[in-house]
Design a protein around this motif. Sequence first.
Motif, mmCIF file in Angstrom:
data_model
loop_
_atom_site.group_PDB
_atom_site.id
_atom_site.type_symbol
_atom_site.label_atom_id
_atom_site.label_comp_id
_atom_site.label_asym_id
_atom_site.label_seq_id
_atom_site.Cartn_x
_atom_site.Cartn_y
_atom_site.Cartn_z
ATOM 1 N N VAL A 126 0.844 -1.204 0.000
ATOM 2 C CA VAL A 126 0.000 0.000 0.000
ATOM 3 C C VAL A 126 0.875 1.249 0.000
ATOM 4 O O VAL A 126 0.577 2.230 -0.676
ATOM 5 C CB VAL A 126 -0.963 -0.020 1.199
ATOM 6 N N ARG A 156 -12.866 1.420 4.181
ATOM 7 C CA ARG A 156 -12.960 2.688 4.886
ATOM 8 C C ARG A 156 -12.036 3.725 4.254
ATOM 9 O O ARG A 156 -12.383 4.878 4.075
ATOM 10 C CB ARG A 156 -12.576 2.442 6.341
ATOM 11 N N ARG A 157 -10.865 3.220 3.864
ATOM 12 C CA ARG A 157 -9.854 4.098 3.312
ATOM 13 C C ARG A 157 -10.360 4.762 2.034
ATOM 14 O O ARG A 157 -10.285 5.959 1.855
ATOM 15 C CB ARG A 157 -8.651 3.223 3.014
ATOM 16 N N LEU A 185 -13.073 7.346 2.549
ATOM 17 C CA LEU A 185 -12.533 8.625 3.003
ATOM 18 C C LEU A 185 -11.863 9.357 1.855
ATOM 19 O O LEU A 185 -11.880 10.579 1.784
ATOM 20 C CB LEU A 185 -11.522 8.387 4.117
ATOM 21 N N GLU A 186 -11.287 8.568 0.925
ATOM 22 C CA GLU A 186 -10.544 9.168 -0.162
ATOM 23 C C GLU A 186 -11.482 9.911 -1.106
ATOM 24 O O GLU A 186 -11.178 11.005 -1.564
ATOM 25 C CB GLU A 186 -9.825 8.053 -0.909
ATOM 26 N N GLU A 224 -15.032 13.412 0.886
ATOM 27 C CA GLU A 224 -14.419 14.130 1.980
ATOM 28 C C GLU A 224 -15.488 14.898 2.737
ATOM 29 O O GLU A 224 -15.810 16.021 2.401
ATOM 30 C CB GLU A 224 -13.355 15.075 1.457
ATOM 31 N N ASP A 283 -14.144 10.643 10.530
ATOM 32 C CA ASP A 283 -13.201 10.229 11.550
ATOM 33 C C ASP A 283 -13.772 10.319 12.957
ATOM 34 O O ASP A 283 -13.159 9.875 13.903
ATOM 35 C CB ASP A 283 -11.927 11.077 11.468
#
Lengths: 286, 612
Positions: free
Chosen positions: B458, B580-581, B584-585, B588, B593
């Motif tokens: 990653v 989740r990543r 979030l990417e 926004e 969080d």
Amino acid sequence: MTTTITSTVLDATGVTMRFGGLTAVRSVDLTVNSGEIVGLIGPNGAGKTTFFNCLTGLYVPTDGKVTYKGTVLPPKPHLVTQAGIARTFQNIRLFANMTVLENVLVGRHTRTKEGLWSALLRLPSFSKAEAASRERAMELLEFIGLAAKADHLARNLPYGEQRKLEIARALASEPGLLLLDEPTAGMNPQETRATEELVFAIRDKGIAVLVIEHDIRFIMNLCDRVAVLVQGEKIVEGPAEVVQADERVIAAYLGTPFDGAPGSEEAAEVEAAEAHSTTSSEGDDQ
Amino acid sequence: MTTNTTTDLTKSPSAGTSPLIPLPPALARATTVLGSAVALAGTFLAWTWTEEFPGNLTVTGYPGGLQILTLIGSALTLLFALSGYGIRGLGWLTPGGTNSPVLLLALGVLGTTGYAMGAISDELGGLVNLEPGAWVSGIGALIATIGALGLPYDQPYDAADPTPDLWGKIRKFGGKARHALSAPEPGRAKELPAWAEILIIAAGFGAGLYVFAYGIGTEYSELFIGFLIIAGFGFTAVNRAGLLKRLSALTAKHRNVTLAAAFAAAICFPFTQSNDQFALIGANILIFATVALGLNVVVGLAGLLDLGYVAFLGVGAYAAALVSGSPQSTIGVHFPFWAAVLTGAAASLIFGVVIGAPTLRLRGDYLAIVTLGFGEIFRITMNNLNGNSGPDVTNGSNGIPNIPDLEIFGFNLGVPHDVLGTELTRSGNYYLLMLLFTAIVVMVFRRSAESRIGRAWVAIREDETAATAMGINGFRLKLLAFALGASLAGLAGTVQSHVSYSVTPEQYQFAGSVPPNSAFLLAAVILGGMGTISGPLIGAALLYLIPAKLQFMAEYQLLLFGFALMLLMRFRPEGLVADRRKQLEFHETGQLDVPEGTALPDGATGVAKAGA
């Protein structure tokens, strides 16, 4: 300092970097001793970051030799990190879409040896190493004060904390020498103060620090020794006060006064002439 | 100044909060309940007079075919609408939105019923062929939809666009429509005993298996289209109601149980299919999904865009075919299955390293182009190793046919077996074998992703320069990802060669009509969700199932596929299943969080103000 024996951590001799016809770094010598904070300053484009890249293996120097604790450094960035030199970047280069903790764990890469098979078979050594890594990473986050944000994405941190996280990530590789590339760029005075404290704390852990910075006050407070790079050449090196007072340094930053610098008389003359010309032009308008 | 005041005056404060059809909430809800009940009742009447329309919709009191879909849909609408009355025991249905799921379900029922009526009158020639039952259901669904459109929004809405021209009105309408379908996040669930949570997970997967098996088992395309309509709306409705969030919270808590439940549900699948053809679809979906998951290691974790990935499947399949004992194989050997699997995986691994070693020095687009080239080189080489243009290894375009069925521990996979009173067909056997491989690949993916190696991948994907500066040997780790992905595809290839009896070069194209090809593999990963396990599995299932079921649309397949991808990239760029990543990417919002449970209930601020 209390360190009795100071040994040379980094020894760069005659480092030269040419890009085609352009010589970005010309025969620079620099040593960093253990327990020392060394500053590297110079105007924009002086070749400071290029010199850093030569030290960390991102560039292979055209000429010259870099040794770390007596061994010649291999020209590959990951091997340099493995040898014990860690760095941060001038423009923050975090793994933006990984969490804070994961960023630090990536920094642990060279200090752990668990391979793919160990991960696939989940050998007992795997979970032990993983737990140890996490513990060490959390300690580092405590150290820089980001432990509470371990699960946040790195991209969501405020600017100052991103800088701190980059330092923590570099520290995770257990370096003997830390290279900081403009650690306070874009920071307010309070944040700069905090960074100063952080660098001192890192030095107290026994890690030598080489720092590029434009903030002269920061450099003066922090560094035991300062080297000045101008147009790829090191012109001065010495204690902060000496460097600050050196004519060549002032010249490099502010330019040289031309022959027969204007005295007060000439200055007054010029001012008078200017005043005259403005009034006459106003008169012309009417 | 003056214009400002006038616009301020004309802007009605409640303009944005009124639903699309302004009805009193009580009336709207009653209308919805009535409409869905009518639609439900209509399914028990005859919809048409002749059995010429597939599914036999002529019997009164016994719904069949498309009627069942309307029946299920309207029953769900009724349930969710009643849940809006706050009836005890139904509240668990709607922890998130209450009214938007009702609207979605009502639209789904209207869509299915409308489609059924249209299909009947189209195929039998005119509206006269509709019996009263169809009209009852159709009008019921329409009433329910009108009622649902009158229900108040689940979230307060502020209309930000007061421009009074036509375009402004259209945009406002669009905004309202979008808003009517949105719902708030469900709050934190009540703590349940562990056994109850596990039971809920099992029930969730049971329902999923049933829906999936029903979709595969649809025998005519009308039923499948109806199924797609109601399943699409139903799935979104369940999502809006917050049930999926609840379920995924539970699955995150009991991950091993979830994996076991998913695996158990998958094992049950072939026993629900008596028709060998449908079990074959299942086996092919698994092959496709497994390869997609292997590609996810390369694309999703390490970020290496590989456009020639299907070649590795081909290498595995060819290697297994050559040692399978097929009379047309140029090597006259017959390896036992385990040795064939190892041969296939090893061949793919070597091929992966050989291709990866020179190409992985490239980054980004260049790598994509080079892998695309190597994928084609593989196919052309297999074509040319025919004895004319080169040594005879693969029989050229004829491929290697007559690959014998596998026999593992005396269990012949080629013939049907009786297991626990149900017949397991040939494809069912292979499905179960392939499921074992899928499980292995899932485990490999999961374990490697959550390790030092996975983190390094990653990191390379995120910023290769920084990763190398952190001591990661970029080239070596990329090669490792490439080789691992290749050998996983090779594993799947060994089974594929036996399932399809033969291997030919044309099976392994960049883009073709039959799914396991490089373009569709990549699409399955992106559609499903990069970097996740369930994403590529779901993406592959959809991408295989829809073309396989809608063969009359085969000519337009790529066109529709392109449209679908464009829509998806516009509205859900992180894929159907987002980790989740990725979420979030791409979205926004800045509040993702915030730990769960800290958000105040809606009324809290108002109460505080009133108190102060």
